[in-house]
Structures are given as C-alpha cells and as structure tokens.
Design a protein around this motif. Structure first.
Motif, short mmCIF file in Angstrom:
data_model
loop_
_atom_site.label_atom_id
_atom_site.label_comp_id
_atom_site.label_asym_id
_atom_site.label_seq_id
_atom_site.Cartn_x
_atom_site.Cartn_y
_atom_site.Cartn_z
N ARG A 91 0.98 34.39 27.02
CA ARG A 91 0.02 35.06 27.90
C ARG A 91 0.59 36.30 28.59
NH1 ARG A 91 -1.72 31.01 32.54
NH2 ARG A 91 -1.20 29.39 31.06
N LEU A 92 1.90 36.34 28.83
CA LEU A 92 2.48 37.47 29.54
C LEU A 92 2.92 38.57 28.58
CD1 LEU A 92 4.52 35.57 32.28
CD2 LEU A 92 2.21 36.53 32.42
N GLY A 93 1.95 39.11 27.89
CA GLY A 93 2.22 40.18 26.94
C GLY A 93 0.94 40.97 26.72
N SER A 94 1.05 42.04 25.96
CA SER A 94 -0.12 42.86 25.61
C SER A 94 -0.23 42.92 24.10
CB SER A 94 0.04 44.28 26.18
OG SER A 94 0.13 44.24 27.59
N PHE A 95 -1.46 42.72 23.59
CA PHE A 95 -1.66 42.64 22.15
C PHE A 95 -2.89 43.46 21.74
CE2 PHE A 95 0.13 38.72 23.80
CZ PHE A 95 1.25 38.53 23.01
N SER A 184 -3.00 43.20 11.14
CA SER A 184 -1.92 43.90 11.84
C SER A 184 -2.03 43.62 13.33
CB SER A 184 -2.00 45.41 11.60
OG SER A 184 -1.88 45.71 10.23
N LEU A 185 -0.89 43.58 13.98
CA LEU A 185 -0.86 43.26 15.41
C LEU A 185 0.19 44.11 16.12
CD1 LEU A 185 -1.79 41.26 17.73
CD2 LEU A 185 0.21 39.89 17.10
N GLY A 186 -0.21 44.78 17.19
CA GLY A 186 0.73 45.48 18.05
C GLY A 186 1.02 44.61 19.26
N MET A 187 2.30 44.44 19.58
CA MET A 187 2.69 43.52 20.65
C MET A 187 3.67 44.19 21.60
SD MET A 187 4.53 39.78 20.32
CE MET A 187 6.13 40.38 19.73
N THR A 188 3.42 44.07 22.90
CA THR A 188 4.36 44.53 23.91
C THR A 188 4.76 43.35 24.78
OG1 THR A 188 3.39 46.75 23.97
CG2 THR A 188 4.73 46.10 25.85
N LEU A 189 6.06 43.05 24.79
CA LEU A 189 6.60 41.94 25.58
C LEU A 189 7.87 42.40 26.27
CD1 LEU A 189 6.45 38.80 23.22
CD2 LEU A 189 5.04 39.20 25.22
N ASN A 190 8.16 41.81 27.43
CA ASN A 190 9.48 42.05 28.01
C ASN A 190 10.48 41.11 27.36
OD1 ASN A 190 9.71 39.52 29.58
ND2 ASN A 190 8.16 40.41 30.94
#
Length: 465
Positions: A91-95, A184-190
């Motif tokens: 949940r703590l990410g951007s997709f 395809s999936l773009g993902m931003t996570l710390n």
C-alpha cells in the motif's frame, strides 16, 4: 523586525542528486545525532562510510525508517495482470498500470507458468488462453462498428474520437481477457518498502512472483547493496499461511450457502455520528476523549448535525475531508468481476483481504454482448476458461488463477474509513468510469446511507439511473 529578518537562518534545499541511495539514507539518518548541516554531512560521505553506517544501524539494529529516504522508480514490462495485483498490495507505494480500457491487447500475450507448461495441463492451458484471445479479437471489430454507429463522428478531433471509440469498445471486450494477460507497471517505492515487497514476492507460492522478486533483488543489490542484505524469504508467512489453510480445510462449510449480493456491509461503527462529533470537538479542547464523548451523548441531534455540517459543508471537489473522519470505519464484503476488482483494489489506503481468483461465483455478461447477438461466442469463452480452470486447480490451485477470464467474479473484504470512502465513492461513481465499478461504488454508498444517512449526504456520488 520584519518577518524575513526574524527567520534569516532558515535553509530549505534539495540534496545533491548525485548522491547514491545509501548516501541519501545516511545523510538524513545522521541528523538525529549530529547538528551539522545536511549538505556538510553528505559532502563527508563515501560509499564505504555509507555502507558501514547502514550495516551497523539499518541492517544490524533494524532502524529501517531511515531507509524510506531512498526512493526507486521501477519499470516492469510483460508481467501478468495477476502479478500486478499482488505487487500493488504494497500500500505504501505509487503504481501506474497499462489500461485494459484504453488499449487493445495482442493475441497470445499472456503468461505461461512453468509449473503448468511442464505438466499434463500444458495443452489445456495453452488452448484456453489462445481461445480467449481469439474471441477477444473476433468481438472487438463487431463491438467497435456498433460503437461508431451509436456515436457518429462530429467535428471533433479525429484522434479524440478514435480514442473514445476504442475506450468504449475495450470496456466491453476486456471481460474476455484472462488474468494471465501480460501488461506493464510503473512502480515507485522507498527502499524500506522495496525490501519488504521483495521479501513477500520471493516467499510467494507463485513462480512468477518469485522471479519478479529476484529481478528486483538485483536492482536493490546494485543500488542499496548494504541494505539488500536484508532480502530473504519471510519464514513467518511461509509457515503460517499453509498451516492456516490446512486448519480451515478441516472445517466443514456449507458450500451451497454462497451469497451473491455484490455489496454487503458486514460491520461498521454503530455510533458513528457521536464518534465523529467527539473527534471533531477533540482538537479544540484539552479534556479527555471519554469526557467529551459523554458530553456529546447529551447533545441534541440538531447540535450534532450542526457540528458535522460545519466540518464538511465548505469542501470543494478537490478538498480532502478532515482527518477526524478516519476514526469511523466500515467493512464490506464485495463480490465483483475481476475487471472491477482491478480498479477498486488500487484504493490501497484501506485493509483488504483477498480470496483466490476462481470461477466459483459465475460471470458477468455486458449488455452490449447480448444486444449484438454475440452472446454464444462470449459464453463459449467463459466455458473454456472455467473448464481449464477446474482441471488445472486440482494440482495447481494457485496457478489455475491465471486462466480465469476478467468476467468471473471474485470476493474481497474491504475495511475503509469514512474519509477514504469519500474519495472512493466520488472517484469511482463518475460517469467516465467503467460501469462495473461504478455500480459497486453506488452500492457501497447506498449501504452506508442506510445506516448513516447524515454522514452519507456529504459524500459526492454520481448515481446510475
């Protein structure tokens, strides 16, 4: 003294973008023990010093919060739609994912699990996957031509018109796509959440998830080599879930008593009105919650309504409600087609418990399919999906999910707070949305309104006529 003169020591700036992710982590981590400016701390760092610090404090001591200062933008291509839903459960990410509503998918572009392709079910799986795409491709031009008749060209931009027609067509034919469809999936996570996500993936029973997890591990080992030492399967999940499943399998449940209502409100705050008023008052006083709650219980209904009205009446469409609404919760058991789930699951600021993708609850048939007289072809695709699923699940219950078509319904348990429901209902009930999740959003609103009409009236909902 002027305002700027009183604060002339303030510095706000961006860290040097040439710092490595591990150096960024250490730069911010050190501020809790060092009075030195951030840029000075960063200037004194080397890869060796950063690695030593991270090994001692992040890895050995487990101070993972500082790892959140390193972020990763990761591109994933040709991963299954089933895999993207598992990935997005972090949940703590951007997709951002390739849409099935605005893009046409190529024939045979679906994931083929090694476990199935190396088994006696390889032919069953391959034929079913190919057939689903065959029907998808056959129905697309039929639906597209009908959409052009119903929405004739005007003087609008041709490109805009073609995009609109494609979207309306895809909204119908996407029901036929299998969950195995590659996307395809773009993902931003710390970094902290990336490590946790990888650990969950390599613990997964699905081979595809393990492979994706190992690919991400290589990225982590290159960018955050010290912290990547924390990557390992999660023993707790690997042991607990199979044990729970065995226990549940020994309990007898009446399989014929399966509810088919799309939305059921199964639990909620009974005294939500009083609870919200208490929370709204709380920030302006110094008394305890209990003493405020007792006072609120003695207020008239008009007084309570006035306080709630003042808290919500001035909201614009772009304003988030006050956070006090987060203290109110609702739990819904939702049965929806996989296409609707794919969109609703993205609302991750809630608690979700998913059942496996199955063919147990039947499937949806779009009105347009019946209207065009192509119901027989559509049903043959659904039958092919179900027959393959039933055969494969005997030996591969996890992998059998891949061959289930979008039209089939699945269950998910959602617990939302009232603030998040304002966002979910207003966004997913909009006319531009797909009818499948618009219906769910409308029914969620209706269920909430039955128990808390006062709270529901402030939610922006577009009702389907």
């Amino acid at each position: 003294m002027g305002r700027n003169m009183a604060n002339n020591t303030r510095r706000i700036y961006q860290l040097d973008q040439n710092l490595t992710p591990e150096q960024r982590i250490v730069t911010f981590a050190k501020c809790s023990r060092s009075a030195e400016p951030f840029d000075k701390i960063a200037k004194e760092l080397t890869d060796e010093k950063a690695a030593k610090f991270n090994q001692r404090y992040v890895v050995a001591f487990g101070h993972l919060s500082v790892a959140e200062h390193a972020a990763f933008n990761i591109a994933m291509e040709d991963v299954s739609i089933l895999a993207t839903k598992i990935i997005e459960d972090n949940r703590l990410g951007s997709f951002t994912e390739r849409s099935t509503r605005y893009q046409v998918y190529d024939k045979n572009s679906y994931y083929k699990p090694d476990s199935i392709m190396n088994s006696k079910y390889a032919d069953v799986y391959g034929k079913a996957g190919n057939y689903l795409f065959e029907i998808y491709e056959k129905l697309y031009p039929i639906v597209c031509e009908d959409m052009k008749k119903n929405y004739p060209k005007t003087n609008d931009n041709i490109k805009t018109y073609d995009t609109m027609i494609k979207g309306k067509t895809c909204d119908v034919v996407r029901y036929i796509l299998p969950v195995a469809t590659l996307t395809s999936l773009g993902m931003t996570l710390n970094a902290r959440n990336l490590i946790y996500a990888i650990n969950k993936m390599i613990t997964s029973p699905l081979g595809e998830m393990q492979d994706i997890g190992n690919d991400l591990k290589k990225i982590a080992e290159k960018s955050i080599p010290t912290i990547a030492n924390m990557i390992k399967p999660i023993k707790y999940l690997a042991e607990t879930l199979p044990e729970l499943q065995k226990t549940v399998s020994r309990i007898s449940f009446n399989q014929t008593d399966i509810k088919q209502e799309p939305v059921t409100l199964v639990d909620y705050d009974v005294n939500a009105d009083d609870k919200l008023v208490t929370a709204l008052i709380y920030r302006f006083l110094s008394q305890s919650y209990e003493s405020i709650k007792n006072k609120v219980s003695k207020m008239s209904q008009i007084q309570k309504e006035d306080i709630i009205d003042q808290a919500l009446k001035n909201r614009s469409a772009m304003d988030q409600p006050l956070r006090e609404l987060e203290h109110i919760y609702y739990t819904f058991d939702i049965l929806m087609d996989y296409g609707a789930f794919r969109d609703i699951q993205r609302h991750r600021m809630c608690s979700q418990t998913n059942q496996l993708v199955t063919c147990d609850h039947g499937y949806e048939i779009p009105d347009k399919i019946r209207e065009l007289g192509v119901e027989k072809k559509y049903i043959s695709a659904m039958d092919t999906s179900r027959e393959a699923y039933e055969k494969i699940k005997k030996d591969f219950p996890q992998e059998a999910q891949y061959i289930v078509a979008f039209a089939y319904k699945k269950r998910t348990l959602f617990t939302w707070n009232l603030r998040e429901l304002h966002h979910f209902i207003s966004l997913r009930s909009r006319p531009a949305g797909h009818v499948s999740y618009r219906l769910i959003a409308n029914q969620v609103y209706d269920e909430l309104a039955k128990v808390h009409p006062l709270l529901a009236k402030y939610i922006n909902v577009v009702k389907i006529k």
